[in-house]
Write a protein that holds these residues in place. Structure first.
Motif, PDB file in Angstrom:
ATOM      1  N   GLU A   5      -6.689   6.968 -13.876  1.00 42.12           N
ATOM      2  CA  GLU A   5      -7.456   8.053 -13.245  1.00 42.12           C
ATOM      3  C   GLU A   5      -8.857   7.576 -12.890  1.00 42.12           C
ATOM      4  O   GLU A   5      -9.597   8.303 -12.212  1.00 42.12           O
ATOM      5  CB  GLU A   5      -7.554   9.257 -14.195  1.00 42.12           C
ATOM      6  CG  GLU A   5      -6.210   9.848 -14.597  1.00 42.12           C
ATOM      7  CD  GLU A   5      -5.339  10.171 -13.401  1.00 42.12           C
ATOM      8  OE1 GLU A   5      -5.639  11.155 -12.683  1.00 42.12           O
ATOM      9  OE2 GLU A   5      -4.355   9.437 -13.166  1.00 42.12           O
ATOM     10  N   GLU A  38       2.235   1.741  -3.467  1.00 43.89           N
ATOM     11  CA  GLU A  38       1.191   2.253  -4.370  1.00 43.89           C
ATOM     12  C   GLU A  38       0.992   3.754  -4.159  1.00 43.89           C
ATOM     13  O   GLU A  38       0.874   4.512  -5.122  1.00 43.89           O
ATOM     14  CB  GLU A  38      -0.120   1.488  -4.158  1.00 43.89           C
ATOM     15  CG  GLU A  38      -0.048   0.052  -4.683  1.00 43.89           C
ATOM     16  CD  GLU A  38      -1.308  -0.774  -4.428  1.00 43.89           C
ATOM     17  OE1 GLU A  38      -2.115  -0.383  -3.543  1.00 43.89           O
ATOM     18  OE2 GLU A  38      -1.475  -1.808  -5.106  1.00 43.89           O
ATOM     19  N   ARG A  39       0.990   4.174  -2.899  1.00 41.21           N
ATOM     20  CA  ARG A  39       0.839   5.616  -2.602  1.00 41.21           C
ATOM     21  C   ARG A  39       2.002   6.407  -3.203  1.00 41.21           C
ATOM     22  O   ARG A  39       1.808   7.423  -3.852  1.00 41.21           O
ATOM     23  CB  ARG A  39       0.824   5.850  -1.082  1.00 41.21           C
ATOM     24  CG  ARG A  39      -0.563   5.966  -0.484  1.00 41.21           C
ATOM     25  CD  ARG A  39      -0.515   6.565   0.934  1.00 41.21           C
ATOM     26  NE  ARG A  39       0.315   5.795   1.865  1.00 41.21           N
ATOM     27  CZ  ARG A  39      -0.113   4.697   2.508  1.00 41.21           C
ATOM     28  NH1 ARG A  39      -1.343   4.255   2.339  1.00 41.21           N
ATOM     29  NH2 ARG A  39       0.694   4.058   3.327  1.00 41.21           N
ATOM     30  N   ALA A  99      -9.643   1.124 -11.412  1.00 41.10           N
ATOM     31  CA  ALA A  99      -8.761   0.760 -10.292  1.00 41.10           C
ATOM     32  C   ALA A  99      -9.392  -0.352  -9.459  1.00 41.10           C
ATOM     33  O   ALA A  99      -8.714  -1.304  -9.054  1.00 41.10           O
ATOM     34  CB  ALA A  99      -8.475   1.996  -9.440  1.00 41.10           C
ATOM     35  N   ALA A 117       2.035   6.438  -7.142  1.00 43.15           N
ATOM     36  CA  ALA A 117       0.984   7.318  -7.670  1.00 43.15           C
ATOM     37  C   ALA A 117       1.417   8.772  -7.511  1.00 43.15           C
ATOM     38  O   ALA A 117       1.274   9.586  -8.433  1.00 43.15           O
ATOM     39  CB  ALA A 117      -0.334   7.052  -6.955  1.00 43.15           C
ATOM     40  N   ARG A 167      -7.910  -4.203  -8.867  1.00 43.94           N
ATOM     41  CA  ARG A 167      -7.686  -4.805  -7.544  1.00 43.94           C
ATOM     42  C   ARG A 167      -8.405  -6.159  -7.437  1.00 43.94           C
ATOM     43  O   ARG A 167      -7.883  -7.118  -6.858  1.00 43.94           O
ATOM     44  CB  ARG A 167      -8.174  -3.862  -6.434  1.00 43.94           C
ATOM     45  CG  ARG A 167      -7.260  -2.679  -6.255  1.00 43.94           C
ATOM     46  CD  ARG A 167      -7.649  -1.749  -5.117  1.00 43.94           C
ATOM     47  NE  ARG A 167      -6.916  -0.500  -5.294  1.00 43.94           N
ATOM     48  CZ  ARG A 167      -5.621  -0.356  -5.036  1.00 43.94           C
ATOM     49  NH1 ARG A 167      -4.927  -1.366  -4.528  1.00 43.94           N
ATOM     50  NH2 ARG A 167      -5.023   0.786  -5.272  1.00 43.94           N
ATOM     51  N   LYS A 179      -3.969   9.149 -10.191  1.00 37.00           N
ATOM     52  CA  LYS A 179      -4.920   9.045  -9.074  1.00 37.00           C
ATOM     53  C   LYS A 179      -4.797   7.687  -8.382  1.00 37.00           C
ATOM     54  O   LYS A 179      -4.811   7.606  -7.161  1.00 37.00           O
ATOM     55  CB  LYS A 179      -6.349   9.250  -9.591  1.00 37.00           C
ATOM     56  CG  LYS A 179      -7.378   9.278  -8.481  1.00 37.00           C
ATOM     57  CD  LYS A 179      -8.723   9.779  -8.961  1.00 37.00           C
ATOM     58  CE  LYS A 179      -9.706   9.844  -7.790  1.00 37.00           C
ATOM     59  NZ  LYS A 179     -11.098   9.873  -8.266  1.00 37.00           N
ATOM     60  N   HIS A 180      -4.692   6.622  -9.186  1.00 39.71           N
ATOM     61  CA  HIS A 180      -4.630   5.271  -8.607  1.00 39.71           C
ATOM     62  C   HIS A 180      -3.388   4.528  -9.094  1.00 39.71           C
ATOM     63  O   HIS A 180      -3.028   4.628 -10.255  1.00 39.71           O
ATOM     64  CB  HIS A 180      -5.836   4.431  -9.040  1.00 39.71           C
ATOM     65  CG  HIS A 180      -7.150   4.990  -8.625  1.00 39.71           C
ATOM     66  ND1 HIS A 180      -7.629   4.899  -7.335  1.00 39.71           N
ATOM     67  CD2 HIS A 180      -8.084   5.672  -9.319  1.00 39.71           C
ATOM     68  CE1 HIS A 180      -8.809   5.484  -7.262  1.00 39.71           C
ATOM     69  NE2 HIS A 180      -9.111   5.975  -8.457  1.00 39.71           N
ATOM     70  N   CYS A 181      -2.816   3.757  -8.179  1.00 41.65           N
ATOM     71  CA  CYS A 181      -1.775   2.789  -8.543  1.00 41.65           C
ATOM     72  C   CYS A 181      -2.180   1.445  -7.955  1.00 41.65           C
ATOM     73  O   CYS A 181      -2.565   1.377  -6.786  1.00 41.65           O
ATOM     74  CB  CYS A 181      -0.416   3.214  -7.980  1.00 41.65           C
ATOM     75  SG  CYS A 181       0.861   1.939  -8.178  1.00 41.65           S
ATOM     76  N   VAL A 182      -2.108   0.411  -8.766  1.00 40.02           N
ATOM     77  CA  VAL A 182      -2.368  -0.954  -8.300  1.00 40.02           C
ATOM     78  C   VAL A 182      -1.125  -1.780  -8.612  1.00 40.02           C
ATOM     79  O   VAL A 182      -0.770  -1.975  -9.780  1.00 40.02           O
ATOM     80  CB  VAL A 182      -3.617  -1.553  -8.996  1.00 40.02           C
ATOM     81  CG1 VAL A 182      -3.876  -2.974  -8.500  1.00 40.02           C
ATOM     82  CG2 VAL A 182      -4.837  -0.669  -8.763  1.00 40.02           C
ATOM     83  N   ASP A 236     -11.762   5.506 -11.133  1.00 37.30           N
ATOM     84  CA  ASP A 236     -12.063   4.751  -9.907  1.00 37.30           C
ATOM     85  C   ASP A 236     -12.550   3.341 -10.252  1.00 37.30           C
ATOM     86  O   ASP A 236     -12.199   2.369  -9.587  1.00 37.30           O
ATOM     87  CB  ASP A 236     -13.156   5.458  -9.090  1.00 37.30           C
ATOM     88  CG  ASP A 236     -12.731   6.852  -8.629  1.00 37.30           C
ATOM     89  OD1 ASP A 236     -11.522   7.173  -8.696  1.00 37.30           O
ATOM     90  OD2 ASP A 236     -13.619   7.635  -8.223  1.00 37.30           O
ATOM     91  N   GLN A 263       0.835  -1.220   0.000  1.00 42.99           N
ATOM     92  CA  GLN A 263       0.000   0.000   0.000  1.00 42.99           C
ATOM     93  C   GLN A 263       0.863   1.260   0.000  1.00 42.99           C
ATOM     94  O   GLN A 263       0.561   2.227  -0.695  1.00 42.99           O
ATOM     95  CB  GLN A 263      -0.930   0.019   1.216  1.00 42.99           C
ATOM     96  CG  GLN A 263      -2.147  -0.877   1.068  1.00 42.99           C
ATOM     97  CD  GLN A 263      -1.971  -2.177   1.849  1.00 42.99           C
ATOM     98  OE1 GLN A 263      -1.960  -2.168   3.080  1.00 42.99           O
ATOM     99  NE2 GLN A 263      -1.817  -3.280   1.148  1.00 42.99           N
TER     100      GLN A 263
END
Ligand SMILES: *Cc1c(COP(=O)(O)O)cnc(C)c1O
Length: 379
Positions: A211, A46-47, A216, A50, A220, A56-59, A213, A43
């Motif tokens: 970008e 990922e933060r 993303a 990004a 996941r 906005k999102h990284c997975v 939601d 996590q």
């Protein structure tokens, strides 16, 4: 010639020594908490990833190839679909649509930047529509060797044609276009942490950026067997596509020096280009961009000249590599999928392109020795 110590093409030992003090406690922390799958380091990575590229999102996922696959699975790409991609790239780009039952449609590249040829992309989309057998679904733009491909043009075409865009940024995470790091140019961006990539782990790994939601959330779910909101609730066909916690810990350490390494790579590339441009064809830069310099590729007049230069460099202890000795449409695995189009630039490049060593742990002396060896061979 006297025996000289060969320069490593890639020096992961030197890099490890540089980051050892930061790396070891991070690995020890994982060994202490034992959350080896989707642990807190994943996590945190990922933060940070990004934030690094402004997405906005990284997975985080298990490899660059799995990142491409998850992105295409999320769009439902499969049988009867055409996926447009360059022929001059690593095999994974074309393998994924085939594994999903879709058809890769190979596009030629520019002879100077080696990036996907936009006029040819438009021609190939028109050909597929005209033939009426496949449904155009997606464009995979590959940011080859560290440089961005022409995302402005690709996005405009995709919008007009109603196609999904996927950035295969496996070689180019850390590069920028129009002042923004790659990661937000396409509907989704996939990168790889294979050890030899600019941001490499100590094993396989990759990441997806978006970008959206919805996308993303799908990524996941897909990386954990299509899991739903509840554990052991399976709502779609997914895969085992997670990044290990230990790899995340390694990558967090590598991220602390990543920008410095990108700067070091750029400095070395600038020296090569300044010193070698009269002897060989040096890489042409994509306008308004920076490169992650995954690969420093030069061109020789023909295959015999390339063979001769590689042999002289080898004798001088300077390694070189060929990316790529065969364009994908000439690979046996893609013969049945390929529609027979001739891609003259990809075919020509594969006969006379070669890469010089480029990594952040080359010393000034190494760089000088590499330049001198090229100049002596070409003189
Ligand atoms: C390395 C690479 C991949 C695959 O990445 P892995 O992490 O090795 O699966 C995909 N596309 C390109 C262009 C690459 O260079």
């Amino acid at each position: 010639m006297s025996a000289v110590k060969p320069i490593p093409f890639l020096d992961l030992k030197a890099q490890q020594a540089r980051i050892a003090a930061d790396l070891k406690p991070r690995i020890d922390a994982v060994l202490a908490h034992c959350i080896f799958i989707l642990g807190p380091e994943v996590q945190e990575l990922e933060r940070q990833l990004a934030a690094f590229c402004g997405a906005k999102h990284c997975v985080a996922v298990s490899s660059g190839t799995d990142a491409l696959q998850i992105a295409m699975m999320a769009e439902g790409i499969g049988r009867g679909d055409a996926v447009f991609l360059p022929a001059f790239t690593y095999t994974a780009t074309a393998e994924v649509p085939l594994v999903l039952g879709a058809t890769p449609v190979f596009v030629d590249v520019y002879p100077d930047t080696f990036q996907m040829d936009i006029a040819h992309l438009e021609q190939r989309i028109a050909e597929v529509r005209e033939a009426g057998k496949l449904t155009p679904r997606a464009i995979v733009g590959v940011d080859l060797f560290g440089q961005p491909c022409d995302w402005d043009a690709i996005q405009a075409i995709a919008q007009r044609e109603g196609l999904f865009t996927l950035d295969d940024c496996a070689q180019s995470f850390g590069a920028a276009l129009h002042g923004s790091k790659l990661g937000t140019q396409a509907d989704a961006t996939a990168t790889s942490f294979f050890p030899s990539k600019p941001l490499g782990g100590y094993g396989d790994g990759g990441a997806l950026f978006t970008e959206s939601d919805e996308r993303a959330a799908l990524y996941r779910s897909l990386r954990t067997h299509g899991e739903g909101a509840q554990r052991y609730e399976v709502i779609r066909t997914g895969m085992n596509g997670r990044l290990d916690t230990l790899q995340a810990a390694v990558l967090l350490s590598k991220l602390t020096v990543f920008q410095e390494e990108l700067d070091a790579r750029a400095k070395i590339a600038a020296i090569y280009s300044a010193r070698l441009s009269n002897a060989v064809t040096v890489p042409v830069l994509v306008p308004d961009s920076t490169s992650a310099w995954a690969v420093y590729a030069i061109l020789l007049p023909n295959g015999a000249a390339r063979d001769a230069l590689q042999a002289s460099l080898k004798a001088a202890g300077v390694p070189s590599a060929i990316y790529y000795p065969r364009p994908l449409h000439h690979q046996p695995a893609y013969a049945t999928a390929h529609d027979g189009a001739v891609l003259p630039v990809s075919e020509d490049l594969s006969t006379r392109i070669m890469a010089l060593p480029l990594h952040p742990d080359l010393t000034d002396q190494d760089v000088d020795r590499i330049c001198e060896a090229v100049l002596a061979a070409q003189g």
